[in-house]
Scaffold this motif. Structure first.
Motif, PDB file in Angstrom:
ATOM      1  N   CYS A   1       0.845  -1.198   0.000  1.00 35.67           N
ATOM      2  CA  CYS A   1       0.000   0.000   0.000  1.00 35.67           C
ATOM      3  C   CYS A   1       0.882   1.251   0.000  1.00 35.67           C
ATOM      4  CB  CYS A   1      -0.917   0.018   1.212  1.00 35.67           C
ATOM      5  SG  CYS A   1      -2.051   1.430   1.198  1.00 35.67           S
TER       6      CYS A   1
ATOM      7  N   HIS B   1      -0.258   4.290   0.446  1.00 33.15           N
ATOM      8  CA  HIS B   1      -0.886   5.346   1.253  1.00 33.15           C
ATOM      9  C   HIS B   1      -0.345   5.403   2.677  1.00 33.15           C
ATOM     10  CE1 HIS B   1      -3.539   5.527  -2.138  1.00 33.15           C
ATOM     11  NE2 HIS B   1      -4.005   4.308  -1.902  1.00 33.15           N
ATOM     12  N   LYS B   2      -0.163   4.244   3.286  1.00 33.71           N
ATOM     13  CA  LYS B   2       0.361   4.147   4.662  1.00 33.71           C
ATOM     14  C   LYS B   2      -0.334   5.121   5.615  1.00 33.71           C
ATOM     15  CE  LYS B   2       4.898   2.468   3.175  1.00 33.71           C
ATOM     16  NZ  LYS B   2       4.490   2.014   1.879  1.00 33.71           N
ATOM     17  N   CYS B   3      -1.646   5.072   5.630  1.00 30.20           N
ATOM     18  CA  CYS B   3      -2.442   5.991   6.453  1.00 30.20           C
ATOM     19  C   CYS B   3      -2.144   5.792   7.939  1.00 30.20           C
ATOM     20  CB  CYS B   3      -3.928   5.756   6.211  1.00 30.20           C
ATOM     21  SG  CYS B   3      -4.458   5.966   4.492  1.00 30.20           S
TER      22      CYS B   3
ATOM     23  N   CYS C   1      -3.977   3.103  10.342  1.00 32.32           N
ATOM     24  CA  CYS C   1      -4.524   2.062   9.469  1.00 32.32           C
ATOM     25  C   CYS C   1      -4.821   0.797  10.273  1.00 32.32           C
ATOM     26  CB  CYS C   1      -3.531   1.748   8.351  1.00 32.32           C
ATOM     27  SG  CYS C   1      -4.024   0.360   7.303  1.00 32.32           S
TER      28      CYS C   1
ATOM     29  N   PRO D   1      -1.811  -2.281   9.105  1.00 32.96           N
ATOM     30  CA  PRO D   1      -0.471  -1.778   8.759  1.00 32.96           C
ATOM     31  C   PRO D   1       0.477  -2.870   8.256  1.00 32.96           C
ATOM     32  CG  PRO D   1      -0.748  -1.840  11.146  1.00 32.96           C
ATOM     33  CD  PRO D   1      -2.105  -2.131  10.534  1.00 32.96           C
ATOM     34  N   GLN D   2       0.225  -4.119   8.594  1.00 32.98           N
ATOM     35  CA  GLN D   2       1.066  -5.217   8.126  1.00 32.98           C
ATOM     36  C   GLN D   2       0.960  -5.411   6.617  1.00 32.98           C
ATOM     37  OE1 GLN D   2      -1.778  -5.495   9.796  1.00 32.98           O
ATOM     38  NE2 GLN D   2      -2.972  -7.146   8.890  1.00 32.98           N
TER      39      GLN D   2
ATOM     40  N   HIS E   1       1.171  -2.914   4.387  1.00 33.49           N
ATOM     41  CA  HIS E   1       1.808  -1.792   3.682  1.00 33.49           C
ATOM     42  C   HIS E   1       3.030  -2.196   2.871  1.00 33.49           C
ATOM     43  CE1 HIS E   1      -0.038   1.357   6.654  1.00 33.49           C
ATOM     44  NE2 HIS E   1      -0.943   0.656   5.998  1.00 33.49           N
ATOM     45  N   ASP E   2       3.864  -3.065   3.406  1.00 28.26           N
ATOM     46  CA  ASP E   2       5.131  -3.431   2.779  1.00 28.26           C
ATOM     47  C   ASP E   2       4.883  -4.248   1.508  1.00 28.26           C
ATOM     48  OD1 ASP E   2       7.694  -4.260   2.098  1.00 28.26           O
ATOM     49  OD2 ASP E   2       8.087  -5.270   3.997  1.00 28.26           O
TER      50      ASP E   2
ATOM     51  N   GLU F   1      -3.541  -2.106  -0.858  1.00 30.47           N
ATOM     52  CA  GLU F   1      -4.254  -1.332  -1.881  1.00 30.47           C
ATOM     53  C   GLU F   1      -4.527  -2.229  -3.079  1.00 30.47           C
ATOM     54  OE1 GLU F   1      -6.298   0.694  -4.010  1.00 30.47           O
ATOM     55  OE2 GLU F   1      -5.642   1.955  -2.322  1.00 30.47           O
TER      56      GLU F   1
ATOM     57  N   LYS G   1      -8.611   7.738   1.499  1.00 34.08           N
ATOM     58  CA  LYS G   1      -7.694   7.327   2.555  1.00 34.08           C
ATOM     59  C   LYS G   1      -8.405   7.314   3.909  1.00 34.08           C
ATOM     60  CE  LYS G   1      -3.657   9.173   0.245  1.00 34.08           C
ATOM     61  NZ  LYS G   1      -2.672  10.236   0.173  1.00 34.08           N
TER      62      LYS G   1
END
Length: 165
Positions: A26, A28-30, A33, A36-37, A39-40, A71, A128
């Motif tokens: 992702c 965006h890395k809001c 979130c 969050p795991q 995102h990478d 995303e 977001k």
């Protein structure tokens, strides 16, 4: 395809019993979130679209599929393959995206998979996650700024049409 995981029989990612596919990666890395795991872009696991479709169709009580993340529109073509299989089996399609509907239309100019996925999506939860707008009083959304978009009507009108409209 890179995924963070799946949930069979989710009741929080749209109406009815849903198969939820959490894509990995992702941009965006809001802050705040819920996932969050995801995102990478190098995390998660690799699964073929065929393997995911088999999981999706394994439960005859499933009402629909929800693409979440991460995303989903960063892997739009693969998600579109899965969404097409879901539609062939009478399932509805929801998609969560940190991009707005308008941003996705722009993105579709350089990535045809984005439009493929949009055309197969019934409802888009867009925008977001904004921690300051977090609310438990907006159905199917994490923050008040996010919209429930009727994608078919929006594509016809070339403008976002929310389910509240």
């Amino acid at each position: 395809m890179k995924i963070a995981g799946t949930v069979q029989d989710s009741i929080v990612d749209g109406p009815g019993f849903r198969f939820t596919l959490f894509t990995q990666g992702c941009p965006h890395k809001c802050p705040g979130c819920h996932n969050p795991q995801t995102h990478d872009f190098s995390g998660g696991e690799e699964l073929s679209t065929d393997e995911i479709i088999k999981k999706l169709l394994s439960n005859p009580l499933t009402d629909g599929i929800t693409f979440s993340g991460g995303e989903p529109f960063e892997q739009a073509s693969d998600c579109a393959v899965i969404a097409a299989a879901a539609r062939q089996h009478g399932l509805n399609v929801w998609c969560y995206s940190g991009y707005t509907f308008e941003e996705l239309l722009e993105k579709s100019r350089v990535d045809s998979g984005v439009m493929e996925l949009l055309k197969l999506t019934d409802v888009l939860v867009d925008g977001k996650f904004i921690l300051e707008e977090k609310s438990y009083n907006v159905p199917w959304r994490g923050s008040r700024n996010q919209r429930l978009i009727d994608v078919k009507k929006s594509l016809e009108q070339k403008s976002a049409v929310t389910l509240e409209d």
